[in-house]
Design a protein around this motif. Sequence first.
Motif, mmCIF file in Angstrom:
data_model
loop_
_atom_site.group_PDB
_atom_site.id
_atom_site.type_symbol
_atom_site.label_atom_id
_atom_site.label_comp_id
_atom_site.label_asym_id
_atom_site.label_seq_id
_atom_site.Cartn_x
_atom_site.Cartn_y
_atom_site.Cartn_z
ATOM 1 N N GLU A 40 0.909 -1.431 -0.168
ATOM 2 C CA GLU A 40 -0.047 0.010 -0.123
ATOM 3 C C GLU A 40 0.835 1.267 -0.009
ATOM 4 O O GLU A 40 0.541 2.368 -0.564
ATOM 5 C CB GLU A 40 -1.028 0.031 1.089
ATOM 6 C CG GLU A 40 -2.162 -0.993 1.093
ATOM 7 C CD GLU A 40 -2.982 -0.910 2.460
ATOM 8 O OE1 GLU A 40 -2.623 0.090 3.475
ATOM 9 O OE2 GLU A 40 -3.658 -1.697 2.528
ATOM 10 N N ARG A 43 4.736 2.707 -4.640
ATOM 11 C CA ARG A 43 4.184 3.085 -5.864
ATOM 12 C C ARG A 43 5.052 2.439 -7.115
ATOM 13 O O ARG A 43 5.713 2.115 -6.948
ATOM 14 C CB ARG A 43 4.598 4.842 -5.853
ATOM 15 C CG ARG A 43 4.325 5.413 -7.246
ATOM 16 C CD ARG A 43 5.177 6.710 -7.647
ATOM 17 N NE ARG A 43 5.523 7.503 -6.363
ATOM 18 C CZ ARG A 43 4.689 8.530 -5.978
ATOM 19 N NH1 ARG A 43 3.670 9.070 -6.567
ATOM 20 N NH2 ARG A 43 5.140 8.992 -4.727
ATOM 21 N N SER A 51 -0.474 2.319 -6.446
ATOM 22 C CA SER A 51 0.296 1.567 -5.717
ATOM 23 C C SER A 51 0.750 0.292 -6.519
ATOM 24 O O SER A 51 -0.119 0.010 -7.521
ATOM 25 C CB SER A 51 -0.338 1.103 -4.282
ATOM 26 O OG SER A 51 -1.191 0.002 -4.621
#
Length: 150
Positions: A40, A43, A51
């Motif tokens: 989470e 990136r 995510s």
Amino acid sequence: MLRALLLALILTLPAGAGAVEPDEILPDPALEARARAISEGLRCPVCRNESIDESHAPVARDIRLLVRERLLAGDSDREVTEAVVARYGEYVLLRPTAEGANLILWLAGPLFLLAGLGLGWSVIRARSRAGEAEPLTEAEKARLKDLLGG
């Protein structure tokens, strides 16, 4: 009309974290939950603010697998994140740290806001001190009339 509005609303809702493939899921539910929690905050390097769990890009899959490999090797959550950052750079963090060069970026927004407020306050204060302009003389009114073609 109502159907079109409902359809537009449904299409704008996020699709959820559907990019994790079944062969990536760890058999241990506790480790999988940790992997999801770590993911989470990471990136996808090729996607904009997605995510790695939301991204279907091959590099996001590679990072998901790396996270799970490190967890299986016994690394802590912090060690896993540090390993991913060491390999892909700090860009992969969805919430970059507020240290070093990033500190400038964290502080720039509030500093510019304060500078803008100070500038606006000084302009307003200078205008209030200036008072009203003197009325035009008859010669200036005649010159203005000539310039405006009247």
